[in-house]
Design an enzyme around this catalytic site. Sequence first.
Site, short mmCIF file in Angstrom:
data_model
loop_
_atom_site.label_atom_id
_atom_site.label_comp_id
_atom_site.label_asym_id
_atom_site.label_seq_id
_atom_site.Cartn_x
_atom_site.Cartn_y
_atom_site.Cartn_z
N GLY A 1 69.47 -5.51 -1.83
CA GLY A 1 70.34 -4.34 -1.94
C GLY A 1 70.37 -3.52 -0.65
N HIS B 1 74.10 -15.23 -13.53
CA HIS B 1 75.39 -15.41 -12.86
C HIS B 1 75.76 -16.89 -12.95
CE1 HIS B 1 74.53 -11.56 -10.95
NE2 HIS B 1 73.52 -12.06 -10.27
N CYS C 1 70.19 -12.00 -5.28
CA CYS C 1 70.11 -13.14 -6.19
C CYS C 1 71.25 -14.12 -5.95
CB CYS C 1 70.12 -12.65 -7.64
SG CYS C 1 71.33 -11.35 -7.96
N ASN C 2 72.47 -13.62 -5.80
CA ASN C 2 73.60 -14.52 -5.58
C ASN C 2 73.47 -15.25 -4.25
OD1 ASN C 2 75.59 -14.43 -7.80
ND2 ASN C 2 75.54 -12.22 -7.41
N HIS D 1 79.61 -11.41 -0.53
CA HIS D 1 78.63 -12.50 -0.57
C HIS D 1 78.80 -13.48 0.59
CE1 HIS D 1 79.30 -10.97 -4.69
NE2 HIS D 1 77.98 -10.97 -4.71
N ALA D 2 80.06 -13.63 1.04
CA ALA D 2 80.30 -14.59 2.14
C ALA D 2 79.57 -14.13 3.40
CB ALA D 2 81.80 -14.72 2.40
N GLN E 1 69.36 -13.83 -12.47
CA GLN E 1 69.36 -12.81 -11.40
C GLN E 1 68.04 -12.06 -11.27
OE1 GLN E 1 70.78 -12.34 -14.38
NE2 GLN E 1 70.08 -10.36 -15.08
P1 NAD Z 1 65.34 -1.25 -10.63
O1 NAD Z 1 66.16 -0.04 -10.74
O2 NAD Z 1 65.13 -2.13 -11.80
O3 NAD Z 1 63.88 -0.87 -10.07
C1 NAD Z 1 63.67 0.01 -9.02
C2 NAD Z 1 62.51 0.90 -9.39
O4 NAD Z 1 62.09 1.66 -8.25
C3 NAD Z 1 62.84 1.91 -10.49
O5 NAD Z 1 61.88 1.78 -11.51
C4 NAD Z 1 62.76 3.27 -9.79
O6 NAD Z 1 62.30 4.29 -10.64
C5 NAD Z 1 61.75 2.97 -8.71
N1 NAD Z 1 61.74 3.87 -7.56
C6 NAD Z 1 62.78 4.51 -6.99
N2 NAD Z 1 62.35 5.22 -5.93
C7 NAD Z 1 61.03 5.00 -5.83
C8 NAD Z 1 60.02 5.44 -4.93
N3 NAD Z 1 60.31 6.24 -3.92
N4 NAD Z 1 58.75 5.01 -5.11
C9 NAD Z 1 58.43 4.18 -6.13
N5 NAD Z 1 59.35 3.73 -7.01
C10 NAD Z 1 60.63 4.14 -6.84
O7 NAD Z 1 65.96 -2.09 -9.40
P2 NAD Z 1 65.89 -3.64 -9.20
O8 NAD Z 1 66.96 -4.29 -10.01
O9 NAD Z 1 64.50 -4.12 -9.32
O10 NAD Z 1 66.39 -3.77 -7.69
C11 NAD Z 1 65.51 -3.54 -6.60
C12 NAD Z 1 66.09 -4.21 -5.39
O11 NAD Z 1 66.16 -5.62 -5.66
C13 NAD Z 1 67.50 -3.78 -5.01
O12 NAD Z 1 67.62 -3.86 -3.60
C14 NAD Z 1 68.37 -4.83 -5.65
O13 NAD Z 1 69.60 -4.97 -5.02
C15 NAD Z 1 67.50 -6.07 -5.45
N6 NAD Z 1 67.77 -7.16 -6.40
C16 NAD Z 1 67.97 -6.92 -7.72
C17 NAD Z 1 68.23 -7.98 -8.57
C18 NAD Z 1 68.48 -7.78 -10.03
O14 NAD Z 1 69.08 -8.65 -10.65
N7 NAD Z 1 68.07 -6.72 -10.63
C19 NAD Z 1 68.25 -9.29 -8.08
C20 NAD Z 1 67.99 -9.52 -6.73
C21 NAD Z 1 67.77 -8.45 -5.89
#
Ligand code: NAD
Length: 340
Positions: A109, A219, A139-140, A193-194, A300
């Site tokens: 992200g 996905h 993930c994608n 994504h590209a 994902q």
């Molecule tokens: P999420 O919202 O499930 O988890 C993030 C957590 O971080 C939350 O619990 C939030 O309260 C906490 N947080 C926020 N600020 C904080 C801080 N300063 N200190 C400690 N904790 C804090 O998010 P996620 O889905 O796990 O995504 C996290 C990253 O992973 C993003 O960059 C996202 O794009 C990437 N990602 C997500 C997925 C998915 O499917 N969910 C897949 C691949 C990549």
Amino acid sequence: MIRVGVIGYGTIGSRVADAVRLQPDMDLVGVAKARPDYRARLAASEGVRLFAPPGEDNSWEGSGIEVAGTTEDLIGESDVIVDATPSGRGRLNRPYYERGGRPAVFQGGEEPSIGEVSFVAQVNYDAAVGKRYVRVVSCNTTGLARLVWALEREFGVEMVIANLVRRAADPHEFKKGPIDATVLDPVSVPSHHAADLREVIPGLRVFTSAVKVPVTHAHVHMMGLRLASEVGKEDVIDVLLRERRITLVSSRHGFSSTSDVFRIGRMLGRGRGDVYENVVWADSISSDGRWIFLAQAIHQEAIVIPENIDAIRAVAGLTSGSDSMNLTDSTLNIRRGFLY
Ligand code: NAD
């Protein structure tokens, strides 16, 4: 032992923390969590040390949960940080890791510029060795990169067209939609994504489009790949059977939807029911001259977890890519070849 601190304990952070605890060469120092909710309580009951971000709120006081320190304490005790906070937050956190002199692994992200490498272990593990800041891609992008790279290495890939059917939200995100629509996201193509895939495989000719649909698990990527020469379906299957972190399934055995993908992790008894592999429908693979068509599913929530574990070893500079991936795959029980 690599001492690992995880910042953010949501979908990705909680899984990374679990996976770290399974590695024989890693210690989970603890996790930094924003709020003392039920997930904090469950983590504490599992012996996970909790650290609280300073100054955000004082809800930890009087919560009854033991707090081991602040996020800065966690950074100080760790050799490598995994930042799994929501998209864009990693950029704000990076100065803390710089100040603490700790290498960090960020998530997809974040903008690519947050790291020196946009990482998918099978593609560019070596490029991340010894780097300070590495970004595990989304993930994608991870799913696309694994598949394209396997075919690029073997046959050469001239062009990729990928149409992405994306889950709308993760299971716990009950306030997100859509609940009754297919949303072109974005309307004007190509989708981002590209460009992200080119961060991992520079120079790749790739065109992506994406829609969001009302499901929470997996996905689906429907892809066309133009190869450098004519290749038959069986040749493609042969390559994918040998590729790590890719598994093949068949509708002949009843595997026809993402609901079946969801079942794999549960039936294999994996933590959180996770599916770390690209799941390719073998019977979706067809060829027409130099074009190959196929469909794959990506869980994902899970697919980037092995990449995070490998990225930790890469920035710690302790082992080779194949040793790291072998260890990750055996500890997480990751399959390759035909699953069903
Ligand atoms: P999420 O919202 O499930 O988890 C993030 C957590 O971080 C939350 O619990 C939030 O309260 C906490 N947080 C926020 N600020 C904080 C801080 N300063 N200190 C400690 N904790 C804090 O998010 P996620 O889905 O796990 O995504 C996290 C990253 O992973 C993003 O960059 C996202 O794009 C990437 N990602 C997500 C997925 C998915 O499917 N969910 C897949 C691949 C990549």
